[in-house]
Design a protein around this motif. Structure first.
Motif, short mmCIF file in Angstrom:
data_model
loop_
_atom_site.label_atom_id
_atom_site.label_comp_id
_atom_site.label_asym_id
_atom_site.label_seq_id
_atom_site.Cartn_x
_atom_site.Cartn_y
_atom_site.Cartn_z
N LEU A 1 50.91 -8.24 58.76
CA LEU A 1 49.77 -8.68 59.58
C LEU A 1 49.01 -7.47 60.13
CD1 LEU A 1 48.31 -11.12 60.76
CD2 LEU A 1 49.99 -11.15 62.61
N VAL A 2 49.72 -6.51 60.64
CA VAL A 2 49.05 -5.30 61.15
C VAL A 2 48.27 -4.63 60.02
CG1 VAL A 2 49.36 -3.00 62.12
CG2 VAL A 2 50.72 -4.89 62.98
N ASN A 3 48.91 -4.48 58.87
CA ASN A 3 48.25 -3.78 57.76
C ASN A 3 47.07 -4.55 57.19
OD1 ASN A 3 49.84 -1.52 57.93
ND2 ASN A 3 51.30 -2.17 56.37
N ALA A 4 46.99 -5.85 57.48
CA ALA A 4 45.86 -6.65 56.99
C ALA A 4 44.73 -6.71 58.00
CB ALA A 4 46.33 -8.07 56.67
N THR A 5 44.92 -6.12 59.17
CA THR A 5 43.91 -6.22 60.23
C THR A 5 43.03 -4.98 60.25
OG1 THR A 5 45.56 -7.44 61.50
CG2 THR A 5 43.60 -6.72 62.68
N PRO A 6 41.70 -5.16 60.14
CA PRO A 6 40.82 -3.99 60.18
C PRO A 6 41.01 -3.23 61.50
CG PRO A 6 39.61 -5.99 59.58
CD PRO A 6 40.98 -6.42 60.00
N GLU A 7 41.04 -1.92 61.40
CA GLU A 7 41.33 -1.08 62.56
C GLU A 7 40.36 -1.35 63.71
OE1 GLU A 7 42.30 2.78 61.21
OE2 GLU A 7 42.78 3.54 63.22
N ARG A 8 39.09 -1.58 63.38
CA ARG A 8 38.11 -1.79 64.46
C ARG A 8 38.35 -3.11 65.20
NH1 ARG A 8 35.85 -3.31 59.88
NH2 ARG A 8 34.68 -5.25 59.84
N SER A 9 39.04 -4.05 64.55
CA SER A 9 39.39 -5.30 65.25
C SER A 9 40.62 -5.11 66.10
CB SER A 9 39.64 -6.42 64.24
OG SER A 9 38.49 -6.68 63.47
N VAL A 10 41.56 -4.32 65.59
CA VAL A 10 42.83 -4.14 66.29
C VAL A 10 42.59 -3.69 67.73
CG1 VAL A 10 44.90 -2.67 66.44
CG2 VAL A 10 44.25 -3.68 64.25
N HIS B 1 40.53 -4.53 69.86
CA HIS B 1 40.19 -5.61 70.78
C HIS B 1 41.36 -6.59 70.99
CE1 HIS B 1 36.07 -4.51 71.29
NE2 HIS B 1 35.87 -4.49 69.99
N ALA B 2 42.46 -6.32 70.34
CA ALA B 2 43.56 -7.30 70.32
C ALA B 2 44.06 -7.62 71.73
CB ALA B 2 44.70 -6.77 69.48
#
Lengths: 282, 282
Positions: free
Chosen positions: A200-209, A211-212
């Motif tokens: 899941l982490v690896n599938a999440t674009p860094e710029r979205s992460v 704001h998590a």
């Protein structure tokens, strides 16, 4: 070594599991002398300063030759080799256990092996922290935790009792389980979730992460675990992990199919089932 | 209504989001009178008793006709209909916002709609709790939380400022974002993780779940969310959710392939990447 009846317990490996074990033992009993083994002098110094161990050494022989109980707290891929070495230099009748997350391979190996001195009993405390290193040790890490103990038919009964007593003295809940069954169960509740969280982490674009919020943080917390620990676990429990991940994939696919079809009834049932099952352990 | 300058703010829907909004407003300002609307008299009574609202009603007209600001805190599938109704009965110039997790559909609808009385500005506070219901309200739920505000080109600038000011007064961090971009981003950090967590729970044998420790609990916590809230979110953000889940599947597959091949180098890179990215927000 002098005072009568004081047991010597050696912790092999000073990470968060080993350090917390020392901290818990020191807190709960004055009748045990705790020795720490580590390749790192600074970890030994820190563990001593914090009072997790009475003494420490970088030499296996010095660490284990006088020990009554030895607890191996190193990554799973190092344990069989360590048990072999320890057997050659330990006291006759010494009890060896470990905290590794995968049990079948080592228990099966031990069952087919004739030891000279030791009795080996596999343990797996279902606890830990994504905050790794002896510096993050906590005296209550094992409190209330489940510890799976995985004897086999040929296991020494006295050694088994002593290992059970050790964990219970730290307020852990001991469950005896067949090693094969253990590896299957733990793949579901620990190894599959870890693989899923990392994916899941690896599938999440860094710029979205960035704001998590709490939901994403909770769901992916375990992905912070050290690869030194987790890579050997994945490889050692590979077959169960793959089987578990395929089951997870089927579950995900049924959700995706319902989504594609906007099948409200099935989606509702899927979400309700998950919430219901998860609330049972809240 | 009597005292000069006291603003009237109406909360439509008394769940954990609405209740917490009232609690925060009451804590931070004496210059606002908070009205709560709910179909449930017992929720109104509880919210009043706890001091989340000054007064409550089950009648939409009574709730919104005197309001300066109206915040809709109901599931996303009810919001467009509520905005329409509120527009017909609200004061001229009243500002309407919401806390829904999906924004494009409603913002797009509002952009193409001519309102008689209100100005609508979409909001999405990136906060919440798996503990649902007004009884779990917390005055600090919005504190430090990111609130996405999603205006469009035709949005009233004064209304936008007022909505921003409202969230900032609760110590939220306001980020203005295009609604389409919002829905894509939030699918990654909230909706995909929710779908994954629910799939994981549903793939776990019940007899294993009962042994679950902190890792499994963290990873699946959000799966406890109410389906009344999450089903409409999934349906409303279906395309982004499916796209995100397909990306997640690719990530999972690359892990599974490396596992099948026992490719240590790739597995190590996968786990290291995930740990590195996740630690950035720890």
């Amino acid at each position: 070594m002098s005072k009568a009846k004081k047991q010597i317990l050696t912790i092999v490996g000073l990470g968060v599991m080993g350090g917390s074990l020392g901290a818990a033992l020191r807190k709960r009993s004055r009748m045990v002398r705790v020795i720490g083994l580590s390749r790192s002098r600074s970890k030994i110094a820190l563990a001593k300063r914090r009072g997790y161990i009475h003494d420490g050494t970088t030499e296996l022989k010095a660490a284990v030759s006088g020990a009554d109980v030895i607890v191996i707290c190193t990554p799973v891929d190092t344990i069989i080799n360590l048990i072999s070495k320890i057997d050659r230099i330990a006291k006759r009748g010494a009890v060896v256990t470990d905290v590794g997350s995968v049990k079948f391979k080592m228990v099966n190996w031990a069952a087919g092996h004739t030891f000279q001195n030791i009795h080996f009993i596999g343990s797996h405390p279902l606890t830990g922290s994504h905050l790794t290193g002896v510096g993050h040790s906590r005296h209550d890490l094992y409190e209330g935790a489940t510890v799976f103990v995985t004897p086999h038919r040929r296991s020494n009964r006295d050694a088994l009792r002593r290992v059970g007593r050790l964990w219970r003295s730290l307020k852990s809940r001991v469950i005896e389980l067949d090693a094969y069954e253990h590896d299957r169960m733990v793949s579901f509740i620990s190894h599959v979730p870890h693989a899923v969280a990392a994916s899941l982490v690896n599938a999440t674009p860094e710029r979205s992460v960035k704001h998590a919020s709490s939901g994403f943080r909770d769901t992916t917390r375990i992905a912070m675990g050290e690869q030194d620990i987790w890579l050997p676990i994945f490889l050692d429990n590979r077959a169960n992990l793959l089987r578990g991940l395929r089951g997870f994939e089927r579950s995900l696919h049924s959700l995706m199919t319902s989504l594609m079809r906007s099948d409200k009834k099935k989606l509702k049932r899927f979400l309700t089932n998950a919430a219901h099952l998860r609330r049972q352990i809240d």
